[in-house]
Write an enzyme that holds these catalytic residues in place. Structure first.
Site, PDB file in Angstrom:
ATOM      1  N   PRO A 202       0.755  -1.532  -0.434  1.00 32.69           N
ATOM      2  CA  PRO A 202      -0.061   0.023  -0.294  1.00 32.69           C
ATOM      3  C   PRO A 202       1.227   0.599  -0.191  1.00 32.69           C
ATOM      4  CG  PRO A 202      -0.010  -1.509   2.264  1.00 32.69           C
ATOM      5  CD  PRO A 202       0.852  -1.730   1.329  1.00 32.69           C
ATOM      6  N   GLU A 496      13.257  -2.433  12.047  1.00 28.07           N
ATOM      7  CA  GLU A 496      11.616  -2.721  12.059  1.00 28.07           C
ATOM      8  C   GLU A 496      11.284  -3.882  11.393  1.00 28.07           C
ATOM      9  OE1 GLU A 496       8.375   0.573   9.830  1.00 28.07           O
ATOM     10  OE2 GLU A 496      10.315  -0.586   8.569  1.00 28.07           O
ATOM     11  N   GLU A 502       2.631   2.808  11.559  1.00 29.89           N
ATOM     12  CA  GLU A 502       2.410   3.902  10.516  1.00 29.89           C
ATOM     13  C   GLU A 502       1.246   2.963   9.694  1.00 29.89           C
ATOM     14  OE1 GLU A 502       5.503   3.202   8.197  1.00 29.89           O
ATOM     15  OE2 GLU A 502       7.291   3.393  10.432  1.00 29.89           O
TER      16      GLU A 502
END
Length: 709
Positions: A202, A496, A502
């Site tokens: 996305p 991460e 987020e």
């Protein structure tokens, strides 16, 4: 009982040694080894055409059926057939080592090793060793290529390591993307894996998945309930490994990340060895979380004293950018990284015992940091924007007891970053700043390289080693996968490498579902610490993002500080959403550095409950999270100290809490507990529970009722 098991294991090892020696004397076609507890058993042998193969059993269950080893070389014939076993060696190790920070203070390192040497019968008589280490929690193995006449380098086109499964297992996987790990996990049978259909992202352009392959760690559950997870350890000067899936044959085979700039995937000078290929094994899901196999397959600490890094909670000028309240770049007119705003965060952090502040968007270049082919050289890492006084922010923070965490976004231009590493880290050293968050958003420049290929693996290592020279710790985003190198380089503090918090602020697919983190705990977290950035209280993101939200309850967000491990844990929401909120007390209380950690229960993708003891205080903390299904769980507190009462602060879902309908409903209570107490946790759909346990004297416990009364 423990000593009886050790004796049985030792006797079994002696029998194996005798058996292996006899085999070597007779025909040199096979060898065997066991784990110290005798439950895992390995057989190594040759196929009729001289291919090295192995099997792995757990008790009576065959975990890995006949699986072939080998490598395909670009600069030579296939190295997989026509081999003979020329020797075997065995050894056993049993020791402990101490983590400078981590999920536990001490780590038991106990394994039995089998080294099998192979040589080609036909010319050019190339040779290698396959070294296997069997632990009670799984197996690791690697290839070792010694110096050999007439050969100076290996150009590896592909590694041919097989993991042939003995059943169509339940599997939790993400696609074998060469650039990112920021995908949602899919649960399916191995036979139903379709990685190519999951390549969409996305935020980034079409991702690179060259085959039906999955990334590691990939976790599976057999029909018998045994859990196994395949990954790798000590990824050094090599390409990252994905696993190509044969859905009909129920087989996984190594598929290395490549480059468009070279016809091979790995180039190494002899002698060298590959990373360890790992198989973590447990009779249940919770047991996977306690595995230390990945760490134990890395080399000991090379940095020595790293007391300049302290595990800490931190805040950040960060979430407000994801909410579009402010921006990273000055030209927007909504610049977040101002001196005034930084001081506002520092004041809040100081008043609530939060030890550090991350500031993103502080340095020039953010106007062209992504979406431009010529973005190489956009950033420098020493020049602040005109409205941000770096030295004043550092001074003010230190006065208030709040350290600065630097931010270096490279825009995936690693050569530019490498040219400035010494300058950037020298500035940090001058300022007394000991931690930096790095970022690599975008397609790698130079074009044709990928985040997880050998070229970038070496870049990430260069950053880590250079940072250590300046006493700087690295929290890497858009990173290479974690493979346990934090043991060798303890300045690799977190990373991460997953779909982080987020995504909930802007992803067009609705963000991370409630089952995301109950899956991550048994997959990605097996590789190492995760900078997930928990602690969002404004669940619906009002008024900033009406089309997005966090898909958990508030109590679930609190529980993440224990359930998802990192030595740097962010209080990620805006200060105004914490100010005066009673539940913020748990974020103030919770530890970040642990004496020991225990997974109390769990099922992959469904729920998990973890308890951790804080180093040096005797305090314990518990976090329990669930997917979209509400559930009731029992949590026995037998881990608490004998003869000690504790005051438990319980932060739980409200009676009508729901991740979507009523995510902010919570309740706080206190109770007296001890090691005979069992907590009854009622988790709402998408919910959680967070508990603090404080050793209490009679006076401290006065007026507080025992749990359940």
């Amino acid at each position: 009982m423990r000593y009886t098991k050790l004796l049985i294991g030792a006797l079994g090892l002696l029998l194996l040694l005798h058996s292996c020696q006899n085999n070597a004397d007779e025909d040199m076609t096979s060898a065997a080894q066991q784990s110290p507890d005798g439950l895992l058993s390995l057989q190594v042998f040759l196929s009729p055409d001289g291919a090295p193969q192995y099997t792995l059993k757990y008790g009576e269950e065959l975990l890995l059926d006949t699986s072939t080893l080998g490598v395909a070389l670009y600069n030579g014939p296939l190295l997989q057939r026509g081999l003979a076993i020329t020797g075997t060696q065995m050894r056993s190790v049993a020791d402990t080592w101490e983590m400078p920070w981590g999920e536990r203070r001490t780590v038991d390192n106990q394994f039995n090793e089998l080294s099998v040497s192979f040589r080609e019968s036909p010319p050019p008589h190339r040779a290698f060793r396959a070294v296997f280490r069997l632990f009670n929690d799984g197996m690791g193995f690697r290839y070792e290529f010694p110096e050999q006449e007439g050969i100076s380098t290996f150009e590896i086109a592909e590694e041919l390591t097989q993991f042939n499964l003995n059943g169509d297992h339940d599997c939790w996987w993400i696609p074998g993307d060469w650039d990112i790990y920021e995908h949602l996990y899919t649960e399916s049978k191995v036979s139903a894996i379709d990685a190519l259909s999951k390549r969409g992202h996305p935020n980034l352009a079409q991702t690179h998945i060259p085959a039906n392959a999955v990334n590691t760690p990939v976790t599976m559950r057999t029909a018998a309930g045994t859990h196994l997870s395949i990954h790798e350890a000590n990824l050094t000067d090599y390409a990252g490994m994905t696993l190509a899936v044969d859905t009909k044959g129920l087989s996984l085979q190594s598929s290395l990340v490549g480059s468009e700039r070279t016809p091979y995937k790995v180039k190494r000078t002899l002698p060298f060895h590959t990373p360890w290929r790992t198989v973590q094994v447990s009779p249940d899901a919770a047991g996977l979380i306690g595995s230390t196999l990945i760490l134990n397959l890395n080399e000991p600490n090379q940095l020595g004293d790293v007391s300049w890094f302290k595990p800490t909670k931190y805040m950040g000028i960060w979430w407000e950018m994801h909410l579009d309240k402010s921006s990273w770049d000055l030209a927007s007119g909504r610049h977040g990284a101002t001196t005034e705003n930084a001081k506002r965060y520092i004041d809040f952090a100081a008043s609530h015992g939060i030890g550090a502040l991350l500031v993103e968007g502080w340095n020039t270049g953010w106007e062209r940091w992504i979406g431009f082919e010529d973005r190489e050289g956009v950033f420098d890492f020493v020049t602040p924007y005109e409205d941000y006084d770096l030295e004043e922010v550092v001074r003010y923070g230190r006065e208030k007891g709040v350290e600065l965490i630097m931010h270096h976004e490279t825009s995936a231009a690693p050569r530019t970053y490498e040219q400035q590493l010494d300058t950037a880290f020298a500035l940090m050293q001058k300022l007394g700043v000991h931690a930096v968050k790095t970022g690599y958003v975008g397609k790698i420049i130079p074009k044709g390289e990928y985040h997880h290929g050998q070229w970038m693996v070496n870049h990430y290592r260069k950053v880590l080693e250079t940072a250590a020279e300046y006493e700087v710790a690295i929290n890497a985003h858009e990173p290479i996968k974690a493979t346990g190198l934090r043991r060798t380089f303890p300045n690799a503090i977190s990373r991460e490498g997953l779909r982080g918090q987020e995504f909930n602020a802007w992803a067009s697919d609705g963000g991370n579902p409630p089952g995301h983190l109950p899956t991550v705990a048994f997959t990605r977290m097996l590789a190492g610490p995760i900078d997930y950035t928990p602690g969002i209280f404004n669940i619906k993101l009002h008024p900033y993002k009406p089309d997005n939200q966090v898909n958990t309850t508030l109590a679930h967000q609190l529980a993440l500080y224990v359930a998802i491990y990192s030595p740097v844990q962010m209080a990620a929401d805006l200060p105004e959403h914490y100010e005066g909120h009673p539940a913020f007390q748990f974020i103030e209380e919770v530890g970040v550095d642990w004496e020991q950690s225990l997974a109390l229960n769990g099922e992959v993708g469904a729920y998990v409950t973890i308890a951790r003891e804080e180093r040096g205080t005797g305090r314990w903390f518990l976090g329990s999270i669930t997917n979209e299904d509400g559930r009731e769980l029992e949590a026995p507190l037998s881990f608490l100290a004998e003869g000690q009462q504790y005051v438990a602060h319980l932060y739980e879902d409200g009676a009508d809490a729901h991740w979507d309908d009523n995510p902010g409903a919570y309740r706080i209570s206190k109770a007296i507990v001890d090691r005979s107490t069992t907590l009854h946790l009622k988790l709402a759909p998408g919910g959680g529970a967070a508990v603090s346990f404080f050793p209490a004297s009679g006076e401290e416990a006065e007026g507080i009722l025992p749990y359940g009364q």
